[in-house]
Design a protein around this motif. Structure first.
Motif, PDB file in Angstrom:
ATOM      1  N   GLY A  52       0.795  -1.230   0.000  1.00 51.11           N
ATOM      2  CA  GLY A  52       0.000   0.000   0.000  1.00 51.11           C
ATOM      3  C   GLY A  52       0.822   1.272   0.000  1.00 51.11           C
ATOM      4  N   ILE A  57      -5.252   0.337  -2.425  1.00 47.26           N
ATOM      5  CA  ILE A  57      -5.910  -0.975  -2.393  1.00 47.26           C
ATOM      6  C   ILE A  57      -7.138  -0.886  -1.501  1.00 47.26           C
ATOM      7  N   ALA A  63      -3.436   1.881   2.702  1.00 42.31           N
ATOM      8  CA  ALA A  63      -2.987   1.563   1.342  1.00 42.31           C
ATOM      9  C   ALA A  63      -3.500   2.638   0.387  1.00 42.31           C
ATOM     10  N   THR A  64      -2.745   3.742   0.378  1.00 38.18           N
ATOM     11  CA  THR A  64      -3.203   4.896  -0.397  1.00 38.18           C
ATOM     12  C   THR A  64      -2.086   5.404  -1.306  1.00 38.18           C
TER      13      THR A  64
END
Ligand code: HEC
Length: 128
Positions: A52, A57, A63-64
């Protein structure tokens, strides 16, 4: 139903609908079953390996990442990284060794163990 219990005719009436339900169900959960992967463990592994940090995700805390393509709707994709068709074995192979599939790709080999790669793939296939 007018048949004696356990007469062949009676059994057919009971067994056939059960088989049909079984088949529909198997088609539904195809990927996780085929891979032997576990999506819940996969979500944890995604965190452990830090996927991530580069990828967005869905469903994974933090998770960016924006350095790499988002992995949204991954189950609906036709290819992995535009290189190979999106099948469970090829996705697992990519996660373990992207350089082998696309030499020079910006995705590094992260040393993902085979069992972890199967779990991660199972998770990515829950993203529809
Ligand atoms: C250092 C950044 C980075 C990390 C960490 C990383 N990736 Fe990637 N990933 C990329 C890049 C860049 C691409 C695009 C590769 C290409 O198309 O050549 C990619 C592509 C992919 C693809 C194909 C995406 C598509 O659009 O078809 C998948 C699947 C993927 N990564 C999964 C993972 C998983 C799972 C992890 C963790 C085990 C991970 N990545 C970790 C950078 C990263």
């Amino acid at each position: 139903m007018s048949c004696r219990p356990w007469s062949p005719r009676c059994r057919a009436a009971v067994v056939v609908p059960l088989l049909v339900v079984g088949c529909v169900d198997a088609g539904h959960q195809s990927v996780a079953t085929v891979l032997g992967g576990d999506a819940t463990r996969g979500a944890q592994a995604i965190g452990t390996y830090g996927c991530g940090s580069c990828h967005m995700i869905p469903g994974i805390n933090g998770a960016t990442g924006t350095a790499a393509p988002p992995l949204t709707s991954f189950a609906s994709r036709t290819s992995v990284a535009g290189e190979v068709s999106n099948t469970p074995p090829q996705l697992v192979a990519w996660i373990m060794n992207p350089q082998a599939i696309e030499p020079g790709t910006a995705m590094p080999n992260l040393g993902v163990r085979a069992a972890d790669a199967r779990d991660i793939a199972a998770y990515l296939y829950t993203l529809r």
